[in-house]
Design an enzyme around this catalytic site. Structure first.
Site, PDB file in Angstrom:
ATOM      1  CD  GLU A  47      -2.953  -1.207   0.513  1.00  0.00           C
ATOM      2  OE1 GLU A  47      -3.228  -0.213  -0.182  1.00  0.00           O
ATOM      3  OE2 GLU A  47      -3.595  -2.264   0.473  1.00  0.00           O
ATOM      4  CB  THR A  48       1.405   4.164  -1.905  1.00  0.00           C
ATOM      5  OG1 THR A  48       2.560   3.401  -2.274  1.00  0.00           O
ATOM      6  CG2 THR A  48       1.800   5.631  -1.795  1.00  0.00           C
TER       7      THR A  48
END
Length: 269
Positions: A47-48
């Protein structure tokens, strides 16, 4: 185009190279969806998180895997809270993250333990029948029970050793009509253990998945008849979570440590 700050944080651990790494990108306003997706693909982490500051202790947050935006992410929210708190928010007793589809997530620093507690809406999964496709995803392993949460299928296995030794069929999992597949069982030294697989999102196995525990905690709270639970995600990196079910809310606690701080050099675009 302005350069952007970039942090990489190991979440649900107090040790570098443990837990689940997430990228955190504070932005004055959200960039285009295309640019955020390209940044997330370049980071190539599960995830970002992109975060916009809206006021004292108030933020907007969105999360992207290498291939798509997701409805909810726990470990990247923990990572974002860690960055914001360490970057000047020490006087805040709560951080409120407004999401597109999952309501508002409240994060409180736990000064005694050096970690953070996240408050999520509880996801109470419903029991469903197993199927040939699910057994195929489990490489023929027989589930004890199958549940359907808002995002994921949850399969209960006999014991921790089955969870540890499972070699799932990622091709079949990618074709399930859910975000991914979570397998879980009673733990040997904790209340429950799990592993989470999201091949359709570009993540073969997620190291530690906070959002999955919004469903796992209510499931095991009911099964074990206790509201406070300890959990361990059995990925190669591993992670420990502390969960508490409070009515319609699930509180998930963990620690985080910053691995990297730098810049995304968008002025070259």
């Amino acid at each position: 185009m302005h350069n952007l700050p970039l942090y990489q944080v190991d979440a649900f651990t107090d040790t570098l190279f443990g837990g689940n790494p997430a990228a955190v990108v504070p932005v004055p306003e959200f960039p285009s969806d295309k640019l955020m997706q390209r940044i997330a693909a370049e980071n190539n982490l599960s995830e970002t998180a992109f975060v916009v500051i809206r006021g004292k202790g108030k933020f907007d947050i969105r999360w992207f895997t290498p291939t798509t935006e997701v409805r909810l992410c726990g470990h990247a929210t923990l990572a974002a809270a860690h960055v914001l708190y360490r970057s000047g928010g020490q006087d805040l007793d709560k951080l409120r993250f407004k999401t597109k589809l999952a309501g508002t997530i409240v994060v409180s620093p736990d000064t005694d333990e050096g970690g953070y507690t996240l408050s999520f809406p509880a996801d109470k999964p419903r029991k469903i029948k197993s199927s040939k496709k699910i057994r195929g995803a489990l490489a023929g392993l027989k589930p004890q029970a199958v549940y359907e949460g808002t995002d994921d299928l949850i399969v209960v296995l006999k014991d921790q050793s089955q969870v540890e030794s499972l070699s799932p069929n990622h091709h079949v999992i990618a074709k399930l009509k859910h975000r991914g597949l979570t397998v879980t069982a009673p733990g040997d030294k904790v209340d429950f253990v799990s592993r989470c697989f999201y091949p359709a999102l570009g993540i073969q196995e997620d190291p530690v998945t906070g959002s999955a525990h919004t469903a796992l905690a209510p499931l095991w709270a009911k099964e074990l008849k206790k509201k406070k639970l300890t959990a361990r995600q059995l990925s190669p990196r591993g992670g420990r979570l502390y969960c508490e079910v409070r009515g319609k809310k699930v509180r998930i606690s963990g620690q985080a440590i910053t691995y990297l701080a730098g810049q995304i050099l968008l002025d070259r675009l």
